[in-house]
Design a protein around this motif. Structure first.
Motif, PDB file in Angstrom:
ATOM      1  N   UNK A 100      13.979  63.283  18.405  1.00  0.00           N
ATOM      2  CA  UNK A 100      14.878  64.417  18.504  1.00  0.00           C
ATOM      3  C   UNK A 100      16.152  64.130  19.279  1.00  0.00           C
ATOM      4  N   UNK A 101      16.433  62.884  19.611  1.00  0.00           N
ATOM      5  CA  UNK A 101      17.656  62.539  20.345  1.00  0.00           C
ATOM      6  C   UNK A 101      18.815  62.436  19.367  1.00  0.00           C
ATOM      7  N   UNK A 102      19.995  62.885  19.767  1.00  0.00           N
ATOM      8  CA  UNK A 102      21.150  62.812  18.859  1.00  0.00           C
ATOM      9  C   UNK A 102      21.523  61.370  18.537  1.00  0.00           C
ATOM     10  N   UNK A 103      21.893  61.163  17.315  1.00  0.00           N
ATOM     11  CA  UNK A 103      22.322  59.812  16.944  1.00  0.00           C
ATOM     12  C   UNK A 103      23.775  59.589  17.361  1.00  0.00           C
ATOM     13  N   UNK A 104      24.275  58.407  17.106  1.00  0.00           N
ATOM     14  CA  UNK A 104      25.609  58.032  17.588  1.00  0.00           C
ATOM     15  C   UNK A 104      26.716  58.912  16.997  1.00  0.00           C
ATOM     16  N   UNK A 105      26.605  59.269  15.734  1.00  0.00           N
ATOM     17  CA  UNK A 105      27.639  60.112  15.111  1.00  0.00           C
ATOM     18  C   UNK A 105      27.701  61.487  15.775  1.00  0.00           C
ATOM     19  N   UNK A 106      26.552  62.038  16.104  1.00  0.00           N
ATOM     20  CA  UNK A 106      26.524  63.353  16.772  1.00  0.00           C
ATOM     21  C   UNK A 106      27.110  63.243  18.175  1.00  0.00           C
ATOM     22  N   UNK A 107      26.769  62.196  18.900  1.00  0.00           N
ATOM     23  CA  UNK A 107      27.329  62.011  20.244  1.00  0.00           C
ATOM     24  C   UNK A 107      28.839  61.829  20.178  1.00  0.00           C
ATOM     25  N   UNK A 108      29.303  61.088  19.185  1.00  0.00           N
ATOM     26  CA  UNK A 108      30.746  60.904  19.033  1.00  0.00           C
ATOM     27  C   UNK A 108      31.436  62.231  18.714  1.00  0.00           C
ATOM     28  N   UNK A 109      30.826  63.038  17.848  1.00  0.00           N
ATOM     29  CA  UNK A 109      31.406  64.330  17.498  1.00  0.00           C
ATOM     30  C   UNK A 109      31.471  65.242  18.721  1.00  0.00           C
ATOM     31  N   UNK A 110      30.436  65.219  19.529  1.00  0.00           N
ATOM     32  CA  UNK A 110      30.429  66.039  20.741  1.00  0.00           C
ATOM     33  C   UNK A 110      31.510  65.570  21.712  1.00  0.00           C
ATOM     34  N   UNK A 111      31.639  64.249  21.864  1.00  0.00           N
ATOM     35  CA  UNK A 111      32.652  63.699  22.767  1.00  0.00           C
ATOM     36  C   UNK A 111      34.057  64.080  22.321  1.00  0.00           C
ATOM     37  N   UNK A 112      34.321  63.964  21.045  1.00  0.00           N
ATOM     38  CA  UNK A 112      35.639  64.324  20.509  1.00  0.00           C
ATOM     39  C   UNK A 112      35.899  65.813  20.706  1.00  0.00           C
ATOM     40  N   UNK A 113      34.895  66.631  20.469  1.00  0.00           N
ATOM     41  CA  UNK A 113      35.077  68.078  20.604  1.00  0.00           C
ATOM     42  C   UNK A 113      35.320  68.476  22.064  1.00  0.00           C
ATOM     43  N   UNK A 114      34.629  67.846  22.995  1.00  0.00           N
ATOM     44  CA  UNK A 114      34.849  68.129  24.410  1.00  0.00           C
ATOM     45  C   UNK A 114      36.264  67.709  24.810  1.00  0.00           C
ATOM     46  N   UNK A 115      36.688  66.537  24.353  1.00  0.00           N
ATOM     47  CA  UNK A 115      38.050  66.087  24.648  1.00  0.00           C
ATOM     48  C   UNK A 115      39.091  67.030  24.088  1.00  0.00           C
ATOM     49  N   UNK A 116      38.879  67.462  22.847  1.00  0.00           N
ATOM     50  CA  UNK A 116      39.805  68.404  22.231  1.00  0.00           C
ATOM     51  C   UNK A 116      39.840  69.710  23.017  1.00  0.00           C
ATOM     52  N   UNK A 117      38.670  70.210  23.418  1.00  0.00           N
ATOM     53  CA  UNK A 117      38.611  71.464  24.167  1.00  0.00           C
ATOM     54  C   UNK A 117      39.374  71.348  25.485  1.00  0.00           C
ATOM     55  N   UNK A 118      39.178  70.241  26.205  1.00  0.00           N
ATOM     56  CA  UNK A 118      39.837  70.074  27.502  1.00  0.00           C
ATOM     57  C   UNK A 118      41.344  69.911  27.369  1.00  0.00           C
ATOM     58  N   UNK A 119      41.772  69.070  26.431  1.00  0.00           N
ATOM     59  CA  UNK A 119      43.215  68.843  26.278  1.00  0.00           C
ATOM     60  C   UNK A 119      43.933  70.073  25.733  1.00  0.00           C
ATOM     61  N   UNK A 120      43.345  70.751  24.758  1.00  0.00           N
ATOM     62  CA  UNK A 120      44.010  71.945  24.225  1.00  0.00           C
ATOM     63  C   UNK A 120      44.031  73.069  25.268  1.00  0.00           C
ATOM     64  N   UNK A 121      42.978  73.158  26.085  1.00  0.00           N
ATOM     65  CA  UNK A 121      42.952  74.173  27.139  1.00  0.00           C
ATOM     66  C   UNK A 121      43.983  73.859  28.217  1.00  0.00           C
ATOM     67  N   UNK A 122      44.117  72.590  28.571  1.00  0.00           N
ATOM     68  CA  UNK A 122      45.115  72.215  29.579  1.00  0.00           C
ATOM     69  C   UNK A 122      46.527  72.496  29.071  1.00  0.00           C
ATOM     70  N   UNK A 123      46.765  72.189  27.808  1.00  0.00           N
ATOM     71  CA  UNK A 123      48.081  72.454  27.229  1.00  0.00           C
ATOM     72  C   UNK A 123      48.375  73.959  27.204  1.00  0.00           C
ATOM     73  N   UNK A 124      47.402  74.753  26.762  1.00  0.00           N
ATOM     74  CA  UNK A 124      47.605  76.198  26.696  1.00  0.00           C
ATOM     75  C   UNK A 124      47.828  76.788  28.091  1.00  0.00           C
ATOM     76  N   UNK A 125      47.081  76.299  29.078  1.00  0.00           N
ATOM     77  CA  UNK A 125      47.247  76.805  30.444  1.00  0.00           C
ATOM     78  C   UNK A 125      48.613  76.414  31.001  1.00  0.00           C
ATOM     79  N   UNK A 126      49.076  75.208  30.706  1.00  0.00           N
ATOM     80  CA  UNK A 126      50.392  74.776  31.185  1.00  0.00           C
ATOM     81  C   UNK A 126      51.505  75.601  30.536  1.00  0.00           C
ATOM     82  N   UNK A 127      51.370  75.881  29.255  1.00  0.00           N
ATOM     83  CA  UNK A 127      52.373  76.699  28.566  1.00  0.00           C
ATOM     84  C   UNK A 127      52.388  78.116  29.146  1.00  0.00           C
ATOM     85  N   UNK A 128      51.205  78.676  29.379  1.00  0.00           N
ATOM     86  CA  UNK A 128      51.141  80.013  29.964  1.00  0.00           C
ATOM     87  C   UNK A 128      51.757  80.030  31.359  1.00  0.00           C
ATOM     88  N   UNK A 129      51.413  79.039  32.180  1.00  0.00           N
ATOM     89  CA  UNK A 129      51.990  78.987  33.522  1.00  0.00           C
ATOM     90  C   UNK A 129      53.509  78.858  33.449  1.00  0.00           C
TER      91      UNK A 129
END
Length: 99
Positions: A6-35
């Protein structure tokens, strides 16, 4: 998308990593624009001291809230999308894979 035990395979881990990176960078950009939109006038123009402090504090208060909301919404949407993919039957139209 799971491998042994039941452990995630490499493709799932990569997808999660990319999604976390996207979430953090897009959130930082949106917060900077708002500020910048809220506190920018206080930093660029000569405004009364009270108004400058209010705008800067308002920007500093709203930016982290937007950051957290953006990260949560992106990761929740990703989780819902992956949950829908894993609950689909392996053979369309059949309720049991052995049928």
């Amino acid at each position: 998308m799971t491998a042994y035990g039941g452990r995630p395979d490499q493709a799932r881990r990569d997808a999660i990593t990319v999604e976390i990176g996207y979430a953090l960078f897009s959130a930082a950009f949106a917060a900077a624009v708002l500020f910048g939109a809220v506190a920018g006038p206080a930093l660029l123009f000569d405004l009364p001291d009270t108004l400058e402090r209010v705008l800067i504090r308002l920007g500093l208060g709203m930016a982290p809230v937007l950051f957290a909301a953006r990260v949560i919404s992106v990761l929740t949407r990703f989780h819902q999308h992956t949950a829908q993919q894993t609950t689909q039957p392996s053979q369309p139209g059949r309720t049991n894979p052995d049928s």
